[in-house]
Structures are given as C-alpha cells and as structure tokens.
Design a protein around this motif. Structure first.
Motif, PDB file in Angstrom:
ATOM      1  N   THR A 332       5.857  39.684  47.002  1.00  0.00           N
ATOM      2  CA  THR A 332       6.556  39.099  45.852  1.00  0.00           C
ATOM      3  C   THR A 332       5.843  37.876  45.301  1.00  0.00           C
ATOM      4  OG1 THR A 332       8.620  39.829  46.898  1.00  0.00           O
ATOM      5  CG2 THR A 332       8.804  38.294  45.049  1.00  0.00           C
ATOM      6  N   TYR A 333       5.223  37.106  46.195  1.00  0.00           N
ATOM      7  CA  TYR A 333       4.614  35.824  45.801  1.00  0.00           C
ATOM      8  C   TYR A 333       3.151  35.765  46.246  1.00  0.00           C
ATOM      9  CZ  TYR A 333       9.601  34.629  45.600  1.00  0.00           C
ATOM     10  OH  TYR A 333      10.952  34.608  45.331  1.00  0.00           O
ATOM     11  N   PRO A 334       2.244  36.434  45.558  1.00  0.00           N
ATOM     12  CA  PRO A 334       0.826  36.417  45.939  1.00  0.00           C
ATOM     13  C   PRO A 334       0.267  34.998  45.988  1.00  0.00           C
ATOM     14  CG  PRO A 334       1.245  38.012  44.190  1.00  0.00           C
ATOM     15  CD  PRO A 334       2.495  37.228  44.343  1.00  0.00           C
ATOM     16  N   GLY A 335      -0.444  34.677  47.068  1.00  0.00           N
ATOM     17  CA  GLY A 335      -1.026  33.347  47.225  1.00  0.00           C
ATOM     18  C   GLY A 335      -0.157  32.374  47.986  1.00  0.00           C
ATOM     19  N   VAL A 336       1.088  32.753  48.293  1.00  0.00           N
ATOM     20  CA  VAL A 336       1.990  31.821  48.957  1.00  0.00           C
ATOM     21  C   VAL A 336       1.500  31.446  50.354  1.00  0.00           C
ATOM     22  CG1 VAL A 336       3.464  33.598  50.008  1.00  0.00           C
ATOM     23  CG2 VAL A 336       4.438  31.354  49.422  1.00  0.00           C
ATOM     24  N   GLU A 337       0.658  32.315  50.966  1.00  0.00           N
ATOM     25  CA  GLU A 337       0.170  32.025  52.311  1.00  0.00           C
ATOM     26  C   GLU A 337      -0.699  30.765  52.345  1.00  0.00           C
ATOM     27  OE1 GLU A 337      -2.621  34.987  50.377  1.00  0.00           O
ATOM     28  OE2 GLU A 337      -0.443  34.805  50.650  1.00  0.00           O
ATOM     29  N   LYS A 338      -1.161  30.301  51.195  1.00  0.00           N
ATOM     30  CA  LYS A 338      -1.986  29.088  51.137  1.00  0.00           C
ATOM     31  C   LYS A 338      -1.159  27.821  50.951  1.00  0.00           C
ATOM     32  CE  LYS A 338      -5.971  31.575  49.261  1.00  0.00           C
ATOM     33  NZ  LYS A 338      -6.947  31.661  48.161  1.00  0.00           N
ATOM     34  N   MET A 339       0.131  27.963  50.805  1.00  0.00           N
ATOM     35  CA  MET A 339       0.996  26.811  50.556  1.00  0.00           C
ATOM     36  C   MET A 339       1.091  25.922  51.798  1.00  0.00           C
ATOM     37  SD  MET A 339       5.006  26.745  49.348  1.00  0.00           S
ATOM     38  CE  MET A 339       5.659  27.245  50.934  1.00  0.00           C
ATOM     39  N   SER A 340       1.210  24.612  51.566  1.00  0.00           N
ATOM     40  CA  SER A 340       1.440  23.676  52.666  1.00  0.00           C
ATOM     41  C   SER A 340       2.721  22.894  52.402  1.00  0.00           C
ATOM     42  CB  SER A 340       0.271  22.707  52.820  1.00  0.00           C
ATOM     43  OG  SER A 340       0.094  21.922  51.658  1.00  0.00           O
ATOM     44  N   VAL A 341       3.460  22.659  53.481  1.00  0.00           N
ATOM     45  CA  VAL A 341       4.718  21.911  53.413  1.00  0.00           C
ATOM     46  C   VAL A 341       4.625  20.766  54.408  1.00  0.00           C
ATOM     47  CG1 VAL A 341       7.219  22.021  53.699  1.00  0.00           C
ATOM     48  CG2 VAL A 341       5.990  24.026  52.838  1.00  0.00           C
ATOM     49  N   ALA A 342       4.923  19.556  53.966  1.00  0.00           N
ATOM     50  CA  ALA A 342       4.877  18.389  54.840  1.00  0.00           C
ATOM     51  C   ALA A 342       6.297  17.961  55.189  1.00  0.00           C
ATOM     52  CB  ALA A 342       4.135  17.237  54.169  1.00  0.00           C
TER      53      ALA A 342
END
Length: 406
Positions: A332-342
């Motif tokens: 559903t969200y291509p590229g989301v695997e590169k997201m970072s959350v602090a």
C-alpha cells in the motif's frame, strides 16, 4: 572492474528462481529449515514462516530418498499457497545419486548446494562432482559451491601441508588451512566451468567459524575471482554470541563491498523461532544502509533523566506495530520501509533526533514540563500533553505513513 575503494571486481550475477544475486543486485537474505524435509507439513510451515519474515531464499536438507521424494510436493504446495520463494537443496555425500534418481526433485529446486569436501573421496570425488554439475546443466540450475571450515577437501589440505613442510620457512597451520578452503572453492569452480557450467550459474562460499578467519578468507576470495559470493559465519553459536560474532564479521566484509547473499547461522534456543536469524540479517544490512526492510525506530538508551519506562514502552509499541504492518504496508505504501521514527526520552537529544527522523517525539524527562513536541520532516507540528500521549503519537505515525507514502 573496481566497484569500490577496495578494488574488488564486480561480481557475476546469478539468477536463482525469481531472485537475482550478484552484479549490482541488492544483497539477498536467506535462511535454512531445521525440519526433517521428509516430514512435509512441518517443512512447508517453516518455509512459510521464514518467507513471511523476509527470507528471500530458503534451503532444505536433501539427505536421503525420503527427503528427495518430498521436495516436489513441498514446492508445489508452496506455489499453490502463493509462495514463490526459491527453494535450495543442500546436498552432501549422496547428492549425485539423489539428483539422478529423483528428477522431480532436481527440477523443483531453484539451486543446488554442493560441498566439495563432502562429494566423495579419491577418484569417486571427481566422478560424483561431475554428475551433480551435469545435472545442474541439464535442468538449468545454478550451484553454490560451499566450502566449510569443518569439512574442507582433505586431498587439497594434505597436498598443501606437504608443500608447506618442504618450505624453508613453513607457514603457520592456520594460514595453510585458510589456503585450503580458498583453493577448494576455486578449484571446484574451475572444474565446474571445465565441465561446461557457465559462470552465471556459480556462487561460492567459504564459511569459517571465527571472525578473523572469515574476513581474511573472503578478502582473498574476492580478489581472486568474480563469482557471486555467499557470506555467513558457520556455527556462529546461540543468542548474543552468535549475533555479535556474525555481525562483527559480516559488517566488515559488507562495508568493503564483499557479499551478494547472506545467512546468519544462529543456533536456535529451545522453542524459539527460526525466523530470528532472518531478522538479524535484515538488521545488519539496514544498519549498514545496504537495504531497507522495515521502518526503524530511533530511541535513546535512557539515563537518570528518564527513570520512567514510558518512552521505552512507546518505542517498543511503535516498532511492533510497524513490524506487524510492514508486509501490507509495502504493498500500500511503497518506500515506507525507509521511514525512521524517533522516540526520545528527554530534552537533551530529543528535539535534535526527532528533527532528523521522518517523524519523532521528544517525551518529557524527569523535572521537565509534561509536554511532548512532535516533529515531522524536521518541522515541529504539534505538542502532545496529558495521559494519552502514546495513543495520540501512534495515530500521528499512521497518518504520516498514509499521507507520505500512498
């Protein structure tokens, strides 16, 4: 031609089922079942677990008639259930017989793994190796020629020891053993080429059980050939010891540009999931910025300013939510695997780390105002307060994902 500062040649690319290994392809994560392959249902279930966790290749033991006879059904049932993960056959001692006797096994497997030290002895060694390579050629299958420290070619080792004994200044035994491992892999690869197997059907591995040995051997192997390379510290051990040793070895090699596919050979703790080794492999690659598999949570270790476990619980909840969601999110969200959350615990590094992340929160530490600023792409967007900060931030993360990656 050189592809990095270490001037190792570009690796030959190899197609394994639907997966490309080597060349400029992403580094591939693989694992191996520990079920009895002849026991079909548990083997299928474990392959599905490994595939769902992110293993892009799964190897199974093919050690007897019952296992070889089961392979085709295993692969067919996996495909019927929507799993196209390439299945690799691990052969020792009797692979030449099993591949010849069970053509459906030979056809169903995406790759054969052959250990030159366990193919045979004396004149039978070359005949049996020749048979397996001819089978790979007949069915258009790639082969991993996998040498192990504990089962290297004894003829090569004996010859090198004899040669070494005649030197005025003999090499140390450890160095001779390393040479034997490398020579076993390269001479077997050349033999396969002489039989007619093309270079784009060969993957090499020289697995060692100690970090320094592995690094030394693979550096030499990478300089001396351009075959695709499979990395792994064999018999790495259990738990933290196995993870740390594997990480130490593979991080050095991967950072130098060595390695096209990897496995973390952890000894599973009783009752634990086999998928842990897949997650460790993914985390190594993601930490080195080689690949991205799941959004990463950046969290501080905690100190006297953060005696509450509030930020720890929140960080754990967010990471678990993302791990549980990533399979569907990738669709559903291509590229989301590169997201970072602090998720930071106080004002010392909280705002800075939150600004560097895609979305981040700086929770109140001891003695700080009970408010939590939230940053999205470096900009403060809202300040949360009250008893429901965790739930509100989780909702903001989900909204960010939907808005940014849809």
């Amino acid at each position: 031609m050189p592809v990095n500062n270490f001037s190792y040649p570009l690796r030959q690319s190899v197609k394994v089922g639907n997966i490309l290994i080597g060349g400029n392809a992403p580094i591939v994560v693989q694992s191996m079942t520990n079920t009895d392959t002849a026991d079909i249902d548990p083997t299928i279930e474990q392959i599905k677990q490994l595939s769902d966790s992110g293993s892009e290749l799964v190897r199974v033991t093919v050690n007897n008639d019952q296992a070889a006879a089961a392979v085709a059904e295993i692969v067919n049932r996996l495909v019927a259930d929507g799993y196209n993960t390439p299945i690799v056959g691990d052969f020792h001692f009797n692979g030449h017989k099993l591949l010849t006797k069970y053509p459906e096994c030979a056809t169903s497997l995406a790759k054969y793994r052959i250990n030159p030290g366990n193919v045979g002895r004396g004149k039978n060694r070359d005949i049996q190796f020749h048979t397996m390579i001819k089978m790979a050629m007949e069915y258009d299958k790639p082969v991993r020629i996998g040498v192990n420290w504990g089962s290297m070619d004894q003829q090569i080792l004996a010859q090198l020891l004899d040669d070494n004994a005649r030197l005025e200044q003999p090499r140390e035994l450890l160095e001779v053993n390393r040479m034997a491992v490398i020579q076993s892999a390269l001479s077997s690869a050349q033999m396969a080429r002489d039989i007619g197997l093309s270079a784009d059907k060969i993957i090499l591995s020289c697995k060692m059980s100690h970090v320094n040995d592995l690094v030394s051997v693979y550096r030499q192997l990478a300089r001396q050939s351009s075959f695709a390379l499979h990395l792994g510290l064999t018999e790495a051990g259990m738990g933290d010891k196995g993870i740390i040793a594997s990480t130490a070895a593979l991080a050095i090699l991967l950072d130098e540009g060595i390695g096209d596919t990897i496995r973390i050979s952890l000894t599973p703790e009783p009752g634990s999931s086999r998928t842990r080794e897949v997650k460790v492999a993914q985390q190594i690659l993601q930490s080195l910025n080689k690949r991205s598999f799941t959004p990463m949570v950046v969290a501080c270790p905690g100190c006297g300013r953060t005696s509450s476990d509030y930020f720890q619980v929140l960080a754990q909840r967010i990471q678990q939510t993302m791990d549980d969601s990533i399979k569907q999110w990738r669709v559903t969200y291509p590229g989301v695997e590169k997201m970072s959350v602090a998720v930071m615990g106080c004002v010392v590094n909280g705002p800075g780390e939150s600004k560097h992340a895609n979305i981040g929160i700086s929770l109140p530490g001891n003695g700080e105002q009970p408010v939590a600023p939230v940053y999205e792409d470096g900009v403060k967007t809202v300040t949360l307060k009250g008893d429901h900060i965790a739930e509100e931030f989780m909702a903001l993360v989900e909204k960010y994902v939907d808005r940014t990656y849809r």
